[in-house]
Design a protein around this motif. Structure first.
Motif: not given
Lengths: 259, 175
Positions: B105-106, B119-120, B109, B123, A201, A203, B114, A198
């Motif tokens: 996942f990557e 995106g959340r 995102l 994660a 990317e 975040s 994110t 994250r």
């Protein structure tokens, strides 16, 4: 088990599903390595699956006019994978290092002691056996602290202790089934790999998902424990010969994990 | 304390805590850390080949539009559950393959960001669930146990509960 640790030993899925299914559905003989390697696509179930997906991508991409994008992905995704590994390399080294220090300081043993009474409630039959309870609580602690490299051998030790305590049968006892479920519903205090991705990317607060992760992991664990209690069914002891054969086959699939 | 602050505290606090205990107990922090960090190096080298293969295949499927087709097909079902449709393939991949899930996942995102809902949820799903089949196979295999006696269905119930809860938890904490 830590995400990266588990995936380092588990790159492919379809073939493994067949193999795992053969371990659990004893009506069918285990699929041997030979039979899989004799399948037409050489690489067994996984190879077949990957061949189908890439072929379907080519055909569908050509029909939908996305062929140049497919070509770009086929050319460029490998460097993307290399960059991803590089990005995760730092995270993995940092937390492997911190974990090693924590373990050396006795933090794992201390937490395990703290958790033992709670785990005793989950595993009422194993509670009387100190050796079993120690193995279980060490494994759960290692999972909580994200010590993937330590959690697996500890868990295997716990399983062997549980089997001994349960009389060495080839069918899972109630405690063994529950222990595996607890391990598959991993509860990790700091999901560092996910947070690192994250962060990369963009975040601004990659760990702001923590409460949600804890809630999700805890709820999943609770559901798993209840389901394990409901789904458990007693089966009579099975012939040991067959069990050993499939057990060693399953062990062979994953090779020698720890020296 | 808000969720945001708790997250900001956790990582530095963990490091400070571990390092302080090591200092108090007079452990050789530096060399222990280095030998531990070397293990991380080995694990990464072990993962890379699988990631190259799986990311190429998933990337091709995504670029061709095939993956979008799959997502669109499951979208009505996902919507009924209040689950973001773009994350549903991840939920299905997660119990089966660790590297497949990581690769997916990557890329997800990068696509949805994110801080988006999807995106959340992705994660939280990655952090709160586990590669179920791998774990079960290793443990049952090592103990030479042939009958799971309900462990696999129960583990899948846990995965399903985690999937549903990941969406609920993100809505609870972020909306």
């Amino acid at each position: 088990m830590d995400l990266l640790y588990s995936l380092s030993y588990y790159p492919f899925f379809v073939k493994d599903i067949f193999r795992q299914a053969s371990v659990f559905f004893s009506e069918y003989p285990p699929i041997s390595r030979n039979r899989l390697s004799q399948t037409r696509f050489g690489g067994g179930g996984t190879g077949y699956f990957l061949a189908v997906v890439t072929a379907a991508s080519l055909i569908y991409g050509a029909c939908a006019g996305n062929l140049s994008a497919v070509s770009a992905a086929a050319l460029g995704e490998c460097s993307h994978a290399a960059m991803l590994s590089l990005e995760l390399l730092g995270t993995l080294c940092l937390w492997s290092g911190v974990s090693a220090v924590a373990d050396e300081c006795g933090l794992t043993a201390w937490t395990a002691k703290l958790l033992a009474p709670v785990l005793g409630l989950l595993f009422p039959t194993a509670r009387r056996d100190e050796k079993v309870m120690k193995a279980i609580s060490m494994n759960v602690t290692a999972n909580l602290l994200g010590l993937g490299n330590a959690a697996t051998p500890l868990g295997i030790k716990a399983m062997k202790e549980l089997k001994r305590a349960g009389g060495g049968l080839s069918a899972a006892t109630k405690d063994m089934a529950l222990f595996v479920v607890v391990n598959t519903a991993s509860l990790q205090i700091l999901p560092t790999t996910v947070a690192a991705l994250r962060l990369n990317e963009g975040s601004p607060a990659p760990m702001d998902i923590l409460p949600a992760v804890w809630l999700t992991g805890g709820f999943s664990l609770l559901a798993g424990v209840l389901a394990a209690k409901v789904f458990y069914r007693e089966t009579g002891p099975r012939a040991e010969g067959g069990a050993c054969r499939s057990g060693s086959a399953a062990a062979a699939l994953f090779g020698e994990e720890e020296p | 304390m808000s969720a945001f602050q708790a997250g900001d505290f956790a990582v530095p606090l963990a490091i400070v805590l571990v390092f302080s205990i090591a200092a108090v107990r007079r452990k050789d922090l530096f060399s222990i850390f280095l030998s531990g960090a070397k293990e991380g190096l080995a694990t990464t080298a072990h993962v890379l080949p699988a990631l190259v293969l799986l990311m190429t295949v998933i990337g091709m499927a995504r670029a061709s539009g095939l993956l979008g087709l799959l997502t669109d097909a499951v979208a009505p079902l996902a919507e009924r559950l209040g689950f973001p449709a773009e994350v549903l393939p991840l939920a299905l991949l997660r119990p089966l393959s660790g590297s497949g899930a990581l690769a997916f996942f990557e890329e997800l995102l990068g696509e949805v960001g994110t801080e988006s809902y999807g995106g959340r949820v992705a994660a939280v799903l990655m952090g709160g669930t586990e590669t179920t089949f791998y774990t079960a196979a290793v443990y049952f295999g090592a103990a030479e146990v042939r009958k799971g006696n309900g462990a696999i269905p129960a583990a899948l119930v846990a995965d399903f509960a985690g999937t549903v809860m990941s969406a609920l938890a993100v809505r609870l904490f972020f909306q």
